[in-house]
Motif scaffolding. Structure first.
Motif, PDB file in Angstrom:
ATOM      1  N   ALA A 171      48.951  47.873  26.703  1.00  0.00           N
ATOM      2  CA  ALA A 171      48.967  46.635  26.407  1.00  0.00           C
ATOM      3  C   ALA A 171      49.737  45.766  27.255  1.00  0.00           C
ATOM      4  O   ALA A 171      49.207  45.837  29.191  1.00  0.00           O
ATOM      5  N   THR A 172      48.205  44.042  27.474  1.00  0.00           N
ATOM      6  CA  THR A 172      49.107  43.212  28.219  1.00  0.00           C
ATOM      7  C   THR A 172      50.365  42.928  29.021  1.00  0.00           C
ATOM      8  O   THR A 172      50.107  42.175  30.163  1.00  0.00           O
ATOM      9  N   ALA A 173      51.598  43.371  27.720  1.00  0.00           N
ATOM     10  CA  ALA A 173      52.259  43.275  28.892  1.00  0.00           C
ATOM     11  C   ALA A 173      52.406  44.657  29.602  1.00  0.00           C
ATOM     12  O   ALA A 173      53.452  44.476  30.459  1.00  0.00           O
ATOM     13  N   ALA A 174      51.892  44.999  29.846  1.00  0.00           N
ATOM     14  CA  ALA A 174      52.135  45.953  31.607  1.00  0.00           C
ATOM     15  C   ALA A 174      51.491  45.274  32.654  1.00  0.00           C
ATOM     16  O   ALA A 174      51.927  45.562  33.715  1.00  0.00           O
ATOM     17  N   VAL A 175      50.565  43.694  32.539  1.00  0.00           N
ATOM     18  CA  VAL A 175      51.010  43.671  33.359  1.00  0.00           C
ATOM     19  C   VAL A 175      50.708  42.436  33.562  1.00  0.00           C
ATOM     20  O   VAL A 175      51.159  41.739  34.551  1.00  0.00           O
ATOM     21  N   ARG A 176      51.580  41.519  32.813  1.00  0.00           N
ATOM     22  CA  ARG A 176      52.710  40.452  32.667  1.00  0.00           C
ATOM     23  C   ARG A 176      53.392  40.237  31.460  1.00  0.00           C
ATOM     24  O   ARG A 176      53.172  40.425  30.522  1.00  0.00           O
TER      25      ARG A 176
END
Lengths: 255, 255, 255, 255
Positions: free
Chosen positions: C140-145
Motif C-alpha cells: 500500500a501507499t503507506a509503504a512509501v510515505r
C-alpha cells in the motif's frame, strides 16, 4: 584574504540572505543576479553597513560565457571561491502541456539544469585542486515529483537533482562538498513568491500563515542551515536535506 | 483499420522487439530509427514474414521538426496512434566532469528529455481527443540515481522521469496512459550494448551471464511486459515499474 | 499435477480474484482467509463452476504456527507451491498517536510485516531448492510515505517494503521472484473498503467514481497484472510497480 | 532551570557524543543505555568535568514500562524534555533468511521500531502541550533499501522511517520537530562498530580510512549537525537528511 562565497541568483529571498549570512561570518560575498541594480546595491550596502564586504554583479546567467566569466573574474580578482550557492529557479507557474512552448521547456532546462552544469564545470576543478570547497544547490519539490502543469519545471529540476548526485559521487572523495537542498514549501520572498502572486495576494498569504511569520519559509532562518551545511566537517557531510515551515505539509503527505 | 504502434528508437534491441510484439498482436508497427537502413528493413521484413504489417522510417529525432513530422505523417497516412514507445537512449559511457563538453551535456538532454517532450506535445493532445492512448517510455537507472561520470546521462534521465510524472498527472485522468519503465540492467542488444562493448567483450559478457541467456535482459521477454502495460485496463494502471534479470543486483543494493 | 497458487488473505477483493485468475489458467488455488466460511465457499464454488480447482482454508494468520502449518500442509497434501500471494492488510483507518494503543501498533506489525516474514521463511527455502517460484506481495501507499494518523499502518508497511527488498536481493539470484505491488488507491472491494466505509458510503463512492466502474481499482483488472508479473521470464523481472485507477492522483502528486 | 536533552542509546559513539554536545550548550543531558555502568559514568564525568550537568541511567529499553518510566521520571524529577535523541540500533550483521530466527526478527522490530513508537507516545503529547520540542531519530541506510541478509534490520528500519513520517505529519504543525537522520556509512565508534568488527579489524579499518580520521563518520562532527537540526527555527525545519564521510559512496551509488 577573506574566503569568497559566490551566490548565483542573489535576489532578496534565499540568495541575498545566504550571502549576508556568509558575509556576517567573514566571507566576501559575490552577489550575482540578472536584474534590479538598485536591489543588488541594497544587498551590498546592507552587508557593508553590518561590517562585512561584498561585490554585486548583474549577470544574465543564460548568456553564453556569462557564468564562466563570472567565475573566472571572481577567482582572478577577488579570491579563490570557497563556497558557491547555485540559486537560480525556473518556476513559471502551472501550464498545461499544450501551453508549454518548446522555448519555455528549453529555458527551464537552461536555467535550472544546464546553468548548474556550467557552474560545476567552471568551479569544481579549481576546488578539486585546492582539495576543498562547497557547492550548495537550492532545489525544489519538483526535483522529486512531477505535478500537473509542471512539465518544464519538473523536468529541469529532476535533471538538477540527478546532476547533483553525479557531481557529489565524483567530487566528494576529492574533498569538495555538493549539497542538494530541497525547498519544500513557499518562501517568504518578495522577489520571487511576491512577484508571482502580486503584492495583494502575497500580503494575504503572509497574514494567513500567521502572526509569528513562521508559516512560510523565512530566508533568514533558512540561511542558518545553508551556512551549517557548508561548514560540516568532511567526515560527516550531508548531500540532501529538505526544508519546510513546520505548518506545511511535506510533499509526500496528503490530508 | 489496424491500430498503430509507433516506436521511436527502433533498433534491434528493445525498440524493434517491442514493435514486433505489437505487430504480432495485430498492430501496424511504425518503426523509426536514425540509421542503418538495412537493419530497419530486416525488422520490417521479419514482421511481414510473420504475417504482420509495419512501416520503417529513418528519422534523426534531434532535428527540428523531425519528430513532429513523423507523428503527423503517421496520423495522416497510416492511422491514429494507439501506442507510442519512446525508446531513445542517451548513454555515452562514463565521462568525468572535465571530459563532458557542454555539447555532450546538451545532446543528452535533446535526446533523452526534450525529444520526449516533443513526442508528448505532438501525440498526447490527439490521444486526449480520442479519450485513449498509451505512451510507453523506456528509462534507465540513471533516472533515479546519479553515478560518477554520468553527468549528461543522469541529468537527462532525471528530467525524463519527472517529465513522465507531469505527463501522467495531466493525461491519466483524460484516459491516456503514461508509463515509465525503468530498465535496471544490461540488455542483450547488439545495437546498443554490443556496440558499446565491441563484439568480443559483448560475446564474453553473454557467455559469463549463463547458458540460459537469462543473465541479461532479453528483449523478447521484456516486450511481453511492455505489451502488458499497454493493455492494462484503465481502472488499474501502472505508472512506474522496474525490469532486471533475476541474476542482477537491483540498483539500490550493494554486495 | 497442477501448479499451486496459495493466497493468504483471500477475501472477495484482490485476494480471491487473483486466486480465480490463476485457477482459470490451470493452477490449483489454495485460498486462506480468517473468517466468513460462506464467502470462502463461494469463492471455491465459483472457481469449480468455471472448471477450475481450489481449496479453501479458514486460517488466523496471526496465530503461532498457523501460516507454517498452512504452507506445510499445502506442500504435503496438495503440491509444491508455485506462487504465493501475500495479501494481508493492516489498515485500521486514521488514528492519532494518542489513540493508537501499543497493541494496535503491534498487531499492525504482526499482520503486515511479521506474517510476511513467516511466509517467506516457510516457503522460500523450498522454492530455492526447486530453483523456481514467485512471491507476490500486495502493498500500500503507506509503504512509501507516512501520513498523519497512519502510525501503525505505515510503520508496518514500511517494514514490509524493506523486507521485500531483502528477500528479493537474496532469492532472485536463486530463481525465486519477489514482487512488491504497490496499490495506490481505493479498491472496489466490498470486504475491505466496503466494510470500512459502510454500505451506504461505499455505494456513494462507487457512484461518484463513474458509471464505467473504472474510477476505483477493479480487482478483476488488477488480477491480470498480478498474473503477468508471476509469469515474467526470469531474464526480465519486475520487483516493484504501482497500480491505481486512471482517475486517481498518484501518491506523490498534489492538486 | 536547564533544558533537558534525553538520549536513549547513549553509547560511546553517536549517543554519548550528542549528549555531550547538548550539555556543552547548557542542556542537562539524561543519558540512558542498557549496560556498561562504568562507560556511562565516564560520559557523565566527562560532561561534569567540562562544566556541564548530566544524569546517567541504565535502562533496558526493550522491557515493558522501561522507556515510559524513564520519560516520566525525567519529566517529574529533572525537568521538561526539550530534545529526545532516539539512538537505538538493531544491526545484527548479515544473516540469511534461514539463519534469521523469528525471535531475531521480532527483537529487531522491538528495538528499532516499537521502542521509537513507545518513546513518541510517551514524550510527544507533553511536547505538544508545551508547543515545542524535538525528536531526533538516528537511522540507517537499511531504512531506505534492503540488502541481502538484512531481513530483520531493514524491516525494522523501514518501519522506523515511515513512523517518523507519520509522527512528523501529525506533530510538526503543533510545533514539535521530528527529524530522521540517515547515517549512511560506518561510524568511528568503539561501542558499536568496534565491537562488531573486533579490536584488530576495527584498528585496521580506521588506519585504512586515512590519517586524518575523516574516512569514517566521526561522532564529534556528526553531533554538530544533530545540534543544528534541533535548533532550526520552526519556519525552516528539516525532516530528513543524510550523513556520510566524504570518502564514502552514497547508498544509491555503485562503482
Amino acid at each position: 584574504m577573506k574566503k569568497v562565497c559566490l551566490v548565483i541568483g542573489a535576489g532578496a529571498g534565499i540568495g541575498g540572505t545566504v550571502g549576508k549570512r556568509f558575509a556576517a561570518d567573514g566571507y566576501h560575498a559575490v552577489l550575482a543576479r540578472r536584474s534590479d541594480e538598485a536591489g543588488l546595491q541594497r544587498l551590498v550596502t546592507d552587508i557593508e553597513d553590518a561590517g562585512g564586504s561584498a561585490t554585486g554583479c548583474l549577470v544574465n546567467a543564460i548568456e553564453e560565457g556569462a557564468i564562466e566569466d563570472l567565475v573566472a573574474n571572481t577567482e582572478a580578482n577577488i579570491g579563490p571561491i570557497e563556497v558557491v550557492l547555485f540559486n537560480l529557479g525556473a518556476q513559471i507557474g502551472n501550464r498545461s502541456l499544450e501551453d508549454t512552448s518548446y522555448k519555455a521547456f528549453e529555458t527551464g532546462w537552461r536555467l535550472a539544469t544546464f546553468a548548474l552544469f556550467r557552474v560545476a564545470s567552471s568551479v569544481l576543478p579549481a576546488m578539486e585542486t585546492r582539495g576543498r570547497g562547497t557547492l550548495l544547490v537550492t532545489s525544489a519539490t519538483a526535483a522529486v515529483r512531477g505535478n500537473e502543469g509542471q512539465h518544464s519545471h519538473a523536468a529541469a529540476m529532476g535533471g538538477r537533482r540527478m546532476l547533483c548526485q553525479t557531481l557529489n559521487a565524483e567530487y566528494a572523495p576529492r574533498g569538495v562538498h555538493v549539497a542538494h537542498i530541497l525547498i519544500d514549501g513557499a518562501v517568504d520572498a518578495p522577489d520571487t513568491l511576491g512577484k508571482m502572486l502580486g503584492p495583494e495576494n502575497f500580503a494575504k498569504l503572509r497574514a494567513a500563515r500567521g502572526e509569528a511569520h513562521d508559516g512560510l519559509l523565512v530566508p533568514e532562518h533558512m540561511a542558518e542551515t545553508y551556512f551549517h551545511i557548508a561548514h560540516q566537517h568532511r567526515s560527516a557531510w550531508t548531500h540532501e536535506l529538505d526544508l519546510r515551515a513546520h505548518s506545511d505539509l511535506a510533499w509526500w503527505n496528503h490530508r
